[in-house]
Structures are given as C-alpha cells and as structure tokens.
Write a protein that holds these residues in place. Sequence first.
Motif, PDB file in Angstrom:
ATOM      1  N   MET A   1       0.804  -1.208   0.000  1.00 27.45           N
ATOM      2  CA  MET A   1       0.000   0.000   0.000  1.00 27.45           C
ATOM      3  C   MET A   1       0.838   1.259   0.000  1.00 27.45           C
ATOM      4  N   ASP A   2       2.158   1.105   0.052  1.00 26.23           N
ATOM      5  CA  ASP A   2       3.018   2.279   0.010  1.00 26.23           C
ATOM      6  C   ASP A   2       2.881   3.040  -1.299  1.00 26.23           C
ATOM      7  N   ASP A   3       2.375   2.365  -2.347  1.00 24.07           N
ATOM      8  CA  ASP A   3       2.253   3.022  -3.640  1.00 24.07           C
ATOM      9  C   ASP A   3       0.903   3.696  -3.845  1.00 24.07           C
ATOM     10  N   ILE A   4      -0.005   3.605  -2.875  1.00 24.08           N
ATOM     11  CA  ILE A   4      -1.296   4.272  -2.966  1.00 24.08           C
ATOM     12  C   ILE A   4      -1.127   5.681  -2.397  1.00 24.08           C
ATOM     13  N   LEU A   5      -1.479   6.668  -3.208  1.00 21.65           N
ATOM     14  CA  LEU A   5      -1.273   8.063  -2.821  1.00 21.65           C
ATOM     15  C   LEU A   5      -2.550   8.691  -2.295  1.00 21.65           C
ATOM     16  N   VAL A   6      -2.397   9.706  -1.473  1.00 26.06           N
ATOM     17  CA  VAL A   6      -3.518  10.421  -0.874  1.00 26.06           C
ATOM     18  C   VAL A   6      -4.506  10.903  -1.929  1.00 26.06           C
ATOM     19  N   GLY A   7      -4.010  11.348  -3.072  1.00 19.45           N
ATOM     20  CA  GLY A   7      -4.879  11.851  -4.129  1.00 19.45           C
ATOM     21  C   GLY A   7      -5.923  10.849  -4.590  1.00 19.45           C
ATOM     22  N   ARG A   8      -5.688   9.575  -4.375  1.00 19.49           N
ATOM     23  CA  ARG A   8      -6.644   8.538  -4.775  1.00 19.49           C
ATOM     24  C   ARG A   8      -7.763   8.345  -3.771  1.00 19.49           C
ATOM     25  N   VAL A   9      -7.554   8.731  -2.526  1.00 18.89           N
ATOM     26  CA  VAL A   9      -8.555   8.451  -1.499  1.00 18.89           C
ATOM     27  C   VAL A   9      -9.151   9.694  -0.850  1.00 18.89           C
ATOM     28  N   MET A  10      -8.558  10.856  -1.062  1.00 13.31           N
ATOM     29  CA  MET A  10      -9.040  12.065  -0.402  1.00 13.31           C
ATOM     30  C   MET A  10     -10.397  12.482  -0.950  1.00 13.31           C
ATOM     31  N   THR A  11     -11.102  13.246  -0.155  1.00 10.96           N
ATOM     32  CA  THR A  11     -12.336  13.882  -0.594  1.00 10.96           C
ATOM     33  C   THR A  11     -11.935  15.221  -1.189  1.00 10.96           C
ATOM     34  N   SER A  12     -12.172  15.391  -2.492  1.00  8.31           N
ATOM     35  CA  SER A  12     -11.676  16.598  -3.151  1.00  8.31           C
ATOM     36  C   SER A  12     -12.602  17.797  -2.990  1.00  8.31           C
ATOM     37  N   GLU A  13     -13.811  17.581  -2.566  1.00  7.85           N
ATOM     38  CA  GLU A  13     -14.717  18.705  -2.344  1.00  7.85           C
ATOM     39  C   GLU A  13     -14.722  19.061  -0.857  1.00  7.85           C
ATOM     40  N   ALA A  14     -13.606  19.543  -0.364  1.00  6.95           N
ATOM     41  CA  ALA A  14     -13.532  19.931   1.043  1.00  6.95           C
ATOM     42  C   ALA A  14     -14.473  21.098   1.290  1.00  6.95           C
ATOM     43  N   ILE A  15     -15.235  21.009   2.366  1.00  4.02           N
ATOM     44  CA  ILE A  15     -16.123  22.113   2.742  1.00  4.02           C
ATOM     45  C   ILE A  15     -15.257  23.117   3.508  1.00  4.02           C
ATOM     46  N   THR A  16     -15.239  24.341   3.027  1.00  7.71           N
ATOM     47  CA  THR A  16     -14.384  25.363   3.623  1.00  7.71           C
ATOM     48  C   THR A  16     -15.203  26.518   4.178  1.00  7.71           C
ATOM     49  N   VAL A  17     -14.604  27.196   5.141  1.00  9.35           N
ATOM     50  CA  VAL A  17     -15.157  28.420   5.715  1.00  9.35           C
ATOM     51  C   VAL A  17     -14.016  29.402   5.886  1.00  9.35           C
ATOM     52  N   HIS A  18     -14.367  30.636   6.190  1.00 11.26           N
ATOM     53  CA  HIS A  18     -13.371  31.669   6.482  1.00 11.26           C
ATOM     54  C   HIS A  18     -13.278  31.857   7.992  1.00 11.26           C
ATOM     55  N   PRO A  19     -12.191  32.443   8.474  1.00 13.36           N
ATOM     56  CA  PRO A  19     -12.029  32.644   9.918  1.00 13.36           C
ATOM     57  C   PRO A  19     -13.161  33.446  10.556  1.00 13.36           C
ATOM     58  N   ASP A  20     -13.833  34.310   9.785  1.00  9.69           N
ATOM     59  CA  ASP A  20     -14.894  35.135  10.350  1.00  9.69           C
ATOM     60  C   ASP A  20     -16.278  34.492  10.258  1.00  9.69           C
ATOM     61  N   THR A  21     -16.340  33.221   9.868  1.00  9.29           N
ATOM     62  CA  THR A  21     -17.607  32.493   9.837  1.00  9.29           C
ATOM     63  C   THR A  21     -18.090  32.287  11.274  1.00  9.29           C
ATOM     64  N   PHE A  22     -19.371  32.492  11.516  1.00 12.68           N
ATOM     65  CA  PHE A  22     -19.915  32.285  12.851  1.00 12.68           C
ATOM     66  C   PHE A  22     -19.992  30.791  13.163  1.00 12.68           C
ATOM     67  N   VAL A  23     -19.726  30.436  14.422  1.00 12.27           N
ATOM     68  CA  VAL A  23     -19.711  29.020  14.799  1.00 12.27           C
ATOM     69  C   VAL A  23     -21.072  28.367  14.587  1.00 12.27           C
ATOM     70  N   GLU A  24     -22.153  29.125  14.703  1.00 10.64           N
ATOM     71  CA  GLU A  24     -23.483  28.557  14.454  1.00 10.64           C
ATOM     72  C   GLU A  24     -23.605  28.093  13.007  1.00 10.64           C
ATOM     73  N   GLU A  25     -23.094  28.889  12.074  1.00  8.92           N
ATOM     74  CA  GLU A  25     -23.106  28.512  10.664  1.00  8.92           C
ATOM     75  C   GLU A  25     -22.199  27.305  10.428  1.00  8.92           C
ATOM     76  N   ALA A  26     -21.041  27.296  11.080  1.00 10.90           N
ATOM     77  CA  ALA A  26     -20.116  26.174  10.938  1.00 10.90           C
ATOM     78  C   ALA A  26     -20.758  24.885  11.432  1.00 10.90           C
ATOM     79  N   ALA A  27     -21.432  24.944  12.566  1.00  9.36           N
ATOM     80  CA  ALA A  27     -22.105  23.757  13.096  1.00  9.36           C
ATOM     81  C   ALA A  27     -23.158  23.256  12.121  1.00  9.36           C
ATOM     82  N   SER A  28     -23.897  24.165  11.532  1.00 10.88           N
ATOM     83  CA  SER A  28     -24.913  23.778  10.551  1.00 10.88           C
ATOM     84  C   SER A  28     -24.287  23.101   9.337  1.00 10.88           C
TER      85      SER A  28
END
Length: 134
Positions: A1-28
Amino acid sequence: MDDILVGRVMTSEAITVHPDTFVEEAASLLLENDIGSLIVVDDDGRLEGILTTTDFVHIVAASKPKAKTTVERYMSTDVTTASAQDAITDVADVMIAEGIHHLPVIDDEGNVIGVVSTTDLTEYISGLKPRRTA
C-alpha cells in the motif's frame, strides 16, 4: 500500500469556511454535510486552520459560546497537512501518532485541494470507496 497516494482516497470537495464564519453557521455546515471537519481558508483558498466536531465539544463544554462567535476563536491553526502525492501509509502513521482524524490536502502553494480522513482511509482499505486517480 506504500504506492497508494492520498490523491486517490481524499475527498476533493472539502467544505471550507473563512475565519470570520460564525460558529453557528459552521455547526450547521457540519450537520448538513454529515462531515467531521471544516477547513478554514483565506480569500485565496490558502489554509488558515481546521475546525472539527471535537472542537465543538470543547466549545460547548468550556465556554458556552455566545451568538456571533467566529470560527477563528476556536479553530486549530497548527494544522498538519498532506500532499496528494503522499503515500496513504505515511498519512495513516501521522494520524495515529498525532491522534487526529482529518488532514487538509494542500498543493505546493498552500491551497486546499481536498481533505483526507480516517473514514476515507478505512473505506479505501475495505474496498467501499472506488479508486480515483489524482
């Protein structure tokens, strides 16, 4: 399995927020997307931090956040990351050693291109997640 790379298993649609996002929105966002972490990025998509469900346990237990509290107050900023070209065995070793469940995957400029989680690794090993090419 040393030849299996992260790019093959990662989730490419990471959900992102900005530092000023409210925690209530982040929880949702965590609940709506049935995910365990949000990647915190700047306006250019560069990694700033990560906020996990574990962080929310600490938020509620320790400080009982008030309305209009931002993600920046609680996110982790010393974030361990992975590259799409890292071997999944190396990433698994890091996750175990550091006791973490989510690693943002970044490119050479520090831009977030995905996220790899213990769930991604487990699904891949069990054969539930189709193989992808990076």
